[in-house]
Design a protein around this motif. Structure first.
Motif, short mmCIF file in Angstrom:
data_model
loop_
_atom_site.label_atom_id
_atom_site.label_comp_id
_atom_site.label_asym_id
_atom_site.label_seq_id
_atom_site.Cartn_x
_atom_site.Cartn_y
_atom_site.Cartn_z
N ARG A 178 46.69 40.60 35.91
CA ARG A 178 45.70 39.52 35.80
C ARG A 178 46.35 38.18 36.09
NH1 ARG A 178 46.07 35.29 33.13
NH2 ARG A 178 46.74 36.40 31.28
N ARG A 179 47.56 37.97 35.58
CA ARG A 179 48.27 36.72 35.78
C ARG A 179 48.63 36.52 37.26
NH1 ARG A 179 52.06 37.49 32.04
NH2 ARG A 179 53.57 38.36 33.50
N ILE A 180 49.06 37.59 37.93
CA ILE A 180 49.52 37.49 39.32
C ILE A 180 48.37 37.32 40.30
CG2 ILE A 180 50.55 38.83 41.20
CD1 ILE A 180 52.49 39.99 39.18
N PHE A 181 47.28 38.05 40.08
CA PHE A 181 46.23 38.10 41.12
C PHE A 181 44.98 37.30 40.76
CE2 PHE A 181 48.65 42.10 41.65
CZ PHE A 181 49.16 41.83 42.91
N ALA A 182 44.58 37.28 39.49
CA ALA A 182 43.32 36.64 39.12
C ALA A 182 43.51 35.29 38.46
CB ALA A 182 42.53 37.56 38.20
N GLY A 183 44.61 35.10 37.72
CA GLY A 183 44.86 33.82 37.09
C GLY A 183 44.31 33.70 35.69
N PRO A 184 44.48 32.54 35.05
CA PRO A 184 44.15 32.37 33.64
C PRO A 184 42.67 32.17 33.36
CG PRO A 184 45.04 30.33 34.53
CD PRO A 184 45.17 31.36 35.61
N LEU A 185 41.85 31.96 34.37
CA LEU A 185 40.44 31.67 34.13
C LEU A 185 39.57 32.92 33.98
CD1 LEU A 185 39.96 28.69 36.61
CD2 LEU A 185 40.39 28.61 34.15
N VAL A 186 40.14 34.10 34.24
CA VAL A 186 39.36 35.33 34.13
C VAL A 186 39.19 35.69 32.65
CG1 VAL A 186 39.35 37.81 34.58
CG2 VAL A 186 40.07 36.21 36.36
N PRO A 187 37.95 35.80 32.16
CA PRO A 187 37.71 36.16 30.75
C PRO A 187 37.85 37.66 30.54
CG PRO A 187 35.62 35.78 31.85
CD PRO A 187 36.70 35.52 32.89
N GLY A 188 39.06 38.11 30.25
CA GLY A 188 39.34 39.54 30.18
C GLY A 188 38.42 40.31 29.26
N ARG A 189 38.05 39.72 28.12
CA ARG A 189 37.22 40.44 27.16
C ARG A 189 35.81 40.71 27.66
NH1 ARG A 189 38.74 37.86 21.20
NH2 ARG A 189 40.99 38.31 21.31
N LEU A 190 35.41 39.96 28.68
CA LEU A 190 34.05 40.13 29.22
C LEU A 190 34.01 41.09 30.40
CD1 LEU A 190 32.72 36.47 29.05
CD2 LEU A 190 32.53 38.28 27.34
N VAL A 191 35.18 41.52 30.86
CA VAL A 191 35.22 42.44 32.02
C VAL A 191 35.05 43.86 31.48
CG1 VAL A 191 36.52 43.17 34.04
CG2 VAL A 191 36.77 40.84 33.20
N ARG A 192 33.81 44.21 31.20
CA ARG A 192 33.52 45.52 30.62
C ARG A 192 32.21 46.07 31.18
NH1 ARG A 192 33.96 46.02 25.34
NH2 ARG A 192 35.19 44.12 24.99
N PRO A 193 32.07 47.38 31.21
CA PRO A 193 30.82 47.98 31.66
C PRO A 193 29.65 47.51 30.81
CG PRO A 193 32.54 49.64 31.52
CD PRO A 193 33.10 48.40 30.90
N GLY A 194 28.55 47.20 31.47
CA GLY A 194 27.36 46.77 30.77
C GLY A 194 27.25 45.28 30.60
N ILE A 195 28.35 44.54 30.75
CA ILE A 195 28.30 43.09 30.62
C ILE A 195 28.33 42.43 31.99
CG2 ILE A 195 29.59 41.07 29.81
CD1 ILE A 195 30.25 42.51 27.31
N VAL A 196 29.18 42.96 32.88
CA VAL A 196 29.20 42.46 34.25
C VAL A 196 27.92 42.94 34.93
CG1 VAL A 196 30.38 42.53 36.47
CG2 VAL A 196 31.71 42.48 34.34
N PRO A 197 27.01 42.03 35.30
CA PRO A 197 25.69 42.48 35.78
C PRO A 197 25.68 43.01 37.20
CG PRO A 197 25.80 40.08 35.79
CD PRO A 197 27.09 40.56 35.17
#
Length: 349
Positions: A178-197
């Protein structure tokens, strides 16, 4: 048998060391990294060295095999820095292998070394490895392949194996990736099935993945079996928009590649994400790899599917999973990822 693993604290390194440490024929393991970890892996002795600067010959002398995994992805805005470590550093590793008289060299190349290829069929290890020139990662991987061509011609007594894995994921490496490719702005806790529409359905976007432990077993096999040459590594199925939608239980939305690239280019230019748009260009052009040679000659089959590996990675994102090495630890990000912001997104090697 004495095996030296250069870049032993990263995603591939920790899993390669774990697999080798379980082999009774391997009596001594040396893990080399720029920074010494606290992590303990059975029978592994840690040593510190920088492949771009340190004298590597004494560390490799007496080894039966060297596995070269060391690589940096950042700073993406200063490609000379990555070139100095990844290309010139690799040249120094190969020179040290020759000077120390090591009989076996296993190098981690990548699917990223391949020239643009088809998405409707699988290609073997004879597909050209000229990379995609505007992407630093691909350019460097392709150049190191040319260095190995010269090394093999000059030192035919050394058995050289080139491993070309697809995207390698697992739970414990989620923080680093996540640090290398996506950076610090990605909300990891929200990257889950059912939440990402929704997930983007980008024509031509197809990727091959595998689990880190499966990659580690493949490198182990390359060390122990009397094989030479290149080996593609990937698990089924190929990941595309349909597979992503199934993982996230989300709806697909058609998006043109040009629009996605323009967004990434803007975010990268503003230092909001570390991965450059040139990496996206590369991913869109990667061929699909045939892994039958690894199955037949390495006696290697992936234990986990690509979907399992990717799902594990997403679970690691949600929980902030890491490993107790400088490369993989969430301590490198700091509280609330503050170190990533203050060091500059995409600027820290």
């Amino acid at each position: 048998m004495r095996v030296v693993v250069i870049g032993g604290t990263g995603n591939l390194g920790t899993n390669t060391l774990r697999s080798l440490s379980a082999d009774p024929e391997v009596t001594r393991l040396i893990g080399i990294a720029r920074r010494r970890p606290r992590l303990e892996i059975g029978r592994t002795q840690w040593m510190t060295a920088d492949i771009a600067r340190s004298d590597l010959v004494p560390l490799l002398r007496g080894a039966d095999a060297v596995v070269h995994l060391a690589w940096i992805f950042q700073p993406t805005h200063h490609p000379y820095t990555t070139w100095r470590t990844n290309v010139l550093g690799s040249a120094r590793v190969f020179h040290a292998v020759a000077e120390a008289g090591v009989p076996t060299l296993v190098y981690s190349s990548s699917v990223g070394a391949y020239s643009p290829g088809p998405k409707d069929r699988f290609v073997g290890e004879d597909w050209p490895t000229h990379g995609w020139p505007t992407a630093a990662y691909s350019r460097e991987k392709a150049y190191v392949e040319r260095l190995l061509d010269g090394f093999e011609a000059r030192y035919p007594q050394c058995r050289v194996v080139r491993m070309r894995p697809g995207f390698v994921f697992e739970r414990r490496t989620a923080t680093e990736q996540r640090r290398i490719f996506a950076g610090p702005l990605v909300p990891g806790r929200l990257v889950r099935p059912g939440i990402v529409p929704v997930v983007p359905d980008i024509p031509g976007l197809k990727m091959q993945m595998l689990h880190s432990s499966d990659a580690g077993r493949a490198f182990h096999q390359a060390v122990m079996r009397p094989v030479r040459g290149a080996f593609n590594l990937a698990a089924a199925p190929v990941i595309d928009g349909d597979e992503l939608a199934a993982v996230f239980r989300a709806r697909k939305v058609k998006m043109p590649a040009a629009a996605v690239r323009a967004f990434l280019a803007a975010a990268w230019g503003l230092h909001l994400v570390p991965a450059s748009p040139h990496l996206f260009d590369l991913v869109m052009r990667l061929p699909l790899m045939d892994v039958s040679r690894a199955r037949d000659e390495l006696r290697w089959e992936p234990e986990y599917t690509s979907l399992y590996a990717f799902s594990e990675f997403l679970a690691g994102l949600r929980t902030g999973a890491d490993e107790d090495t400088p490369a993989l630890s969430k301590a490198s990000s700091g509280p609330l990822r503050v170190r990533e912001f203050f060091s500059g997104v995409g600027r820290t090697p």
